[in-house]
Design a protein around this motif. Sequence first.
Motif, PDB file in Angstrom:
ATOM      1  N   ASN A 139      -8.002   7.156 -10.525  1.00  0.00           N
ATOM      2  CA  ASN A 139      -8.306   6.750  -9.078  1.00  0.00           C
ATOM      3  C   ASN A 139      -9.213   8.115  -8.387  1.00  0.00           C
ATOM      4  N   GLU A 145      -3.245   2.134  -6.039  1.00  0.00           N
ATOM      5  CA  GLU A 145      -3.217   3.334  -4.967  1.00  0.00           C
ATOM      6  C   GLU A 145      -4.613   3.719  -4.839  1.00  0.00           C
ATOM      7  N   GLY A 170      -7.186   1.457  -2.148  1.00  0.00           N
ATOM      8  CA  GLY A 170      -7.354   1.865  -0.642  1.00  0.00           C
ATOM      9  C   GLY A 170      -6.249   2.377  -0.319  1.00  0.00           C
ATOM     10  N   SER A 171      -6.198   2.689   0.877  1.00  0.00           N
ATOM     11  CA  SER A 171      -4.861   3.473   1.733  1.00  0.00           C
ATOM     12  C   SER A 171      -4.571   2.731   2.878  1.00  0.00           C
ATOM     13  N   PRO A 172      -3.141   2.972   3.326  1.00  0.00           N
ATOM     14  CA  PRO A 172      -2.880   2.396   4.519  1.00  0.00           C
ATOM     15  C   PRO A 172      -3.789   2.513   5.662  1.00  0.00           C
ATOM     16  N   GLU A 173      -4.570   3.823   5.701  1.00  0.00           N
ATOM     17  CA  GLU A 173      -5.599   4.070   6.469  1.00  0.00           C
ATOM     18  C   GLU A 173      -6.763   3.359   6.556  1.00  0.00           C
ATOM     19  N   SER A 174      -7.275   3.028   5.234  1.00  0.00           N
ATOM     20  CA  SER A 174      -8.325   2.479   4.865  1.00  0.00           C
ATOM     21  C   SER A 174      -8.164   1.434   3.676  1.00  0.00           C
ATOM     22  N   GLN A 193      -6.631  -6.115  -0.368  1.00  0.00           N
ATOM     23  CA  GLN A 193      -5.353  -5.678   0.100  1.00  0.00           C
ATOM     24  C   GLN A 193      -5.540  -6.213   1.510  1.00  0.00           C
TER      25      GLN A 193
END
Length: 207
Positions: free
Chosen positions: A47, A114, A117-121, A126
């Motif tokens: 990552n 992981e 992407g992230s919860p914010e982006s 996803q």
Amino acid sequence: MSITRRKFLIIGSVTAAAIALPPFISLKAFAANNNRTVTADVSLLVNGTQHQLNMDTRTSLLDALREHLMLTGTKKGCDHGQCGACTVLVDGRRVNSCLSLAVMHEGSKVTTVEGLGSPESLHPMQAAFIKHDGYQCGYCTPGQICSAVAVLDEIRSGVPSHVTANLMETPQLIAREFQERMSGNICRCGAYSNIIEAMTEVAEMPA
């Protein structure tokens, strides 16, 4: 010559002991071998972050990610490469990480859910899974998403599947191709149609 009950029991006991002896020897050999752990240094780019790991050479890529790097998004399902819950991307290609030793991927670029992407982006895949409810219990979802991302790349790169009609042409971004290529990822909740809808939406976005 007649055999008395006493002789029969003695012969039976000796025979049983002889048959049972090899497993005991094997267990001792196994225990001795198990104490001779061989470790190796493995370099992985996971990552986007470089990691230097020292681990047992028998460590699977899945266990390296979960137990050594604490990236628990990748799930351990069947541990036999049959369910796809452990799917990650290695150098852009999907891999059942439970069947692959970490030492086999020295210097490789590994992407887990992981890293997409992230919860914010969120990664578009996803976001599409959320929009189309492509998950229920969510256990298989990380593997499904990683596999779905790789499937679109495979098709765009011209890699054929079992259902590709014309091997001389680039496969189409259609449901039939998605279904065939995703067949190694099992969803016990049965969200398959929603997963195909999510993949279709992402496939229609500009590459």
